[in-house]
Design a protein around this motif. Structure first.
Motif, PDB file in Angstrom:
ATOM      1  N   GLN A 113     -11.475  69.021  46.332  1.00 42.58           N
ATOM      2  CA  GLN A 113     -11.678  67.735  45.660  1.00 42.58           C
ATOM      3  C   GLN A 113     -12.373  66.732  46.569  1.00 42.58           C
ATOM      4  O   GLN A 113     -13.302  66.029  46.147  1.00 42.58           O
ATOM      5  CB  GLN A 113     -10.332  67.188  45.192  1.00 42.58           C
ATOM      6  N   SER A 130     -16.045  67.560  47.032  1.00 48.38           N
ATOM      7  CA  SER A 130     -16.818  67.190  45.848  1.00 48.38           C
ATOM      8  C   SER A 130     -17.066  65.691  45.810  1.00 48.38           C
ATOM      9  O   SER A 130     -18.183  65.235  45.520  1.00 48.38           O
ATOM     10  CB  SER A 130     -16.066  67.639  44.590  1.00 48.38           C
ATOM     11  N   ILE A 131     -16.035  64.907  46.100  1.00 47.96           N
ATOM     12  CA  ILE A 131     -16.170  63.444  46.094  1.00 47.96           C
ATOM     13  C   ILE A 131     -17.205  62.987  47.116  1.00 47.96           C
ATOM     14  O   ILE A 131     -18.085  62.170  46.826  1.00 47.96           O
ATOM     15  CB  ILE A 131     -14.798  62.787  46.371  1.00 47.96           C
ATOM     16  N   ASP A 169     -19.558  64.882  48.671  1.00 50.77           N
ATOM     17  CA  ASP A 169     -20.875  65.434  48.319  1.00 50.77           C
ATOM     18  C   ASP A 169     -21.589  64.533  47.300  1.00 50.77           C
ATOM     19  O   ASP A 169     -22.762  64.195  47.464  1.00 50.77           O
ATOM     20  CB  ASP A 169     -20.726  66.828  47.712  1.00 50.77           C
ATOM     21  N   ASN A 170     -20.876  64.157  46.264  1.00 49.81           N
ATOM     22  CA  ASN A 170     -21.481  63.368  45.189  1.00 49.81           C
ATOM     23  C   ASN A 170     -21.936  61.997  45.671  1.00 49.81           C
ATOM     24  O   ASN A 170     -22.936  61.460  45.184  1.00 49.81           O
ATOM     25  CB  ASN A 170     -20.496  63.204  44.026  1.00 49.81           C
ATOM     26  N   ALA A 171     -21.206  61.421  46.627  1.00 47.58           N
ATOM     27  CA  ALA A 171     -21.535  60.078  47.108  1.00 47.58           C
ATOM     28  C   ALA A 171     -22.582  60.086  48.221  1.00 47.58           C
ATOM     29  O   ALA A 171     -23.421  59.183  48.300  1.00 47.58           O
ATOM     30  CB  ALA A 171     -20.265  59.377  47.601  1.00 47.58           C
ATOM     31  N   ARG A 193     -24.567  63.012  49.580  1.00 41.57           N
ATOM     32  CA  ARG A 193     -25.751  63.871  49.571  1.00 41.57           C
ATOM     33  C   ARG A 193     -27.002  63.133  49.073  1.00 41.57           C
ATOM     34  O   ARG A 193     -28.086  63.261  49.672  1.00 41.57           O
ATOM     35  CB  ARG A 193     -25.491  65.117  48.728  1.00 41.57           C
ATOM     36  N   PRO A 194     -26.922  62.335  47.993  1.00 40.69           N
ATOM     37  CA  PRO A 194     -28.122  61.601  47.562  1.00 40.69           C
ATOM     38  C   PRO A 194     -28.642  60.636  48.625  1.00 40.69           C
ATOM     39  O   PRO A 194     -29.850  60.429  48.748  1.00 40.69           O
ATOM     40  CB  PRO A 194     -27.640  60.840  46.317  1.00 40.69           C
ATOM     41  N   ARG A 254     -17.579  54.312  46.742  1.00 50.04           N
ATOM     42  CA  ARG A 254     -17.346  55.357  45.735  1.00 50.04           C
ATOM     43  C   ARG A 254     -16.335  56.383  46.235  1.00 50.04           C
ATOM     44  O   ARG A 254     -15.494  56.864  45.463  1.00 50.04           O
ATOM     45  CB  ARG A 254     -18.678  56.026  45.391  1.00 50.04           C
TER      46      ARG A 254
END
Length: 389
Positions: free
Chosen positions: A28, A31-32, A34-36, A38-39, A376
């Motif tokens: 979890q 994922s949190i 990575d989503n915040a 990586r971009p 985030r």
């Protein structure tokens, strides 16, 4: 855009958790983050980043990319990054520690401790004003032609404030730099020794330096400007006090936990850390503590971005005095950004949640991107923790 091989290495220290629970938490959290993040790494072509999270007594470390585009050595939790202005939080802690020791009072006027400034405007400016950027409009940077402390004192004797002390916030390296000079002098130590030989050991920070030792330089990441030119800090007058610390994700998450009273520290040092969280002035959406910047929690992202905006760095902001110090609170978010020409950093923590984050990168990229990513992550983790209870 240069193709960047992104590889994530997750290390975690879990206490009192089953393997199944640990695996779920890892997945979890990954994922949190990575989503915040990586971009951000992709948009700004960041060579390397180290992220550390403390969540309810557990530490998690995430590493992406490389220390140097040339060597390709991977980032680790002990890689050294330049902290930029996050260094100021150590200077503020040194001052409150000296106050705990009875060597100074934040109510003291500056000229009491720096006789060279007797008869100047600093007869009417307190150490508290230095620690809250409310000295009256000191410049952000030491002028380029000043190369020594004597020249600095000469300049300051002639300086005249644009505002009354305590009426406006003007973010300033000179302001915190002078506080560091006074704090170290009150302890009869060079500033670098006071930080490296007294404060860091007391905090258990074993991979943090102002002067990186020769045998640690292989762990010092190469920094890159926004235009991708390699660069490292070229220190000037007051650099040590204002933006000179190099540290690791492992040490900095320990520092965040110390600020949330999660470690067994000397009581005097713990009190010094806690004292830096007192709120003295309201400036826009932000409450100015001793260098730290504070917001009531929960808070909207736009308010945190406002408090960390370029306007708050480069312009003077009228402040409202909180009449001494706002009572210490735990249901707040406390944060600080930092950058040098080649590095970018951000730290934030929520004491009531025992939740905090450290983000370190070896490229200078915008503060708004750092703040947004960290916000985030923290809010997602807070939601996750609240839902689990």
């Amino acid at each position: 855009m240069r193709a960047l091989p992104l590889f994530w290495i997750l290390c975690c220290f879990l206490f009192g958790s089953s393997h199944a629970t640990a695996d779920t938490d890892r997945s979890q959290l990954r994922s949190i983050i990575d989503n915040a993040v990586r971009p951000v790494i992709e948009q700004y072509d960041v060579p390397g980043m180290a992220i550390a999270v403390t969540k309810d007594g557990e530490r998690y470390f995430y590493h992406a990319g490389v220390m140097s585009r040339e060597t390709r050595h991977p980032i680790t939790s002990n890689t050294l990054f330049e902290l930029g202005s996050i260094s100021k939080t150590f200077t503020a802690t040194l001052a409150t520690y000296a106050q705990q020791d009875g060597k100074l009072s934040l109510d003291d006027k500056i000229s009491k401790h720096l006789p060279a400034l007797s008869g100047s405007s600093f007869e009417h400016i307190s150490l508290l004003n230095l620690a809250t950027h409310t000295a009256g409009g000191l410049p952000l940077q030491v002028p380029d032609d000043i190369r020594s402390n004597d020249q600095l004192m000469n300049y300051l004797r002639q300086w005249r404030p644009a505002f009354g002390a305590g009426t406006h916030r003007s973010y300033s390296n000179i302001s915190i730099g002078l506080l560091g000079v006074v704090a170290a002098a009150s302890m009869r130590l060079p500033f670098e020794d006071a930080i490296e030989k007294k404060l860091f050991p007391g905090l258990g920070m074993t991979h943090s330096y102002i002067r990186v030792p020769a045998d640690r330089t292989q762990h010092y990441a190469q920094g890159y400007t926004r235009k991708d030119a390699p660069v490292r800090l070229n220190p000037g007058v007051l650099a040590s006090e204002a933006y000179g610390v190099k540290s690791s994700a492992a040490d900095m998450i320990r520092f965040i936990e110390a600020n949330m009273q999660m470690l067994a520290l000397d009581p005097k040092l713990q009190r010094a850390l806690t004292d830096t969280h007192a709120g003295y002035f309201k400036a826009g959406d932000m409450t100015q503590d001793l260098i730290w910047e504070q917001y009531p929690y929960p808070i909207d992202l736009k308010q945190v971005l406002s408090g960390n905006s370029d306007a708050m760095v480069y312009e003077s902001t009228p402040v409202t005095s909180l009449n001494g110090s706002m009572p210490l609170a735990t249901n707040v978010m406390i944060n600080k950004t930092g950058s040098t020409n080649g590095f970018a950093a951000y730290v934030a923590f929520i004491p009531a949640k025992k939740l905090g984050i450290v983000m370190l990168a070896n490229k200078n990229y915008p503060a708004a991107a750092r703040v947004t990513a960290a916000y985030r992550i923290l809010t997602a983790l807070d939601k996750q923790m609240t839902g689990a209870r």
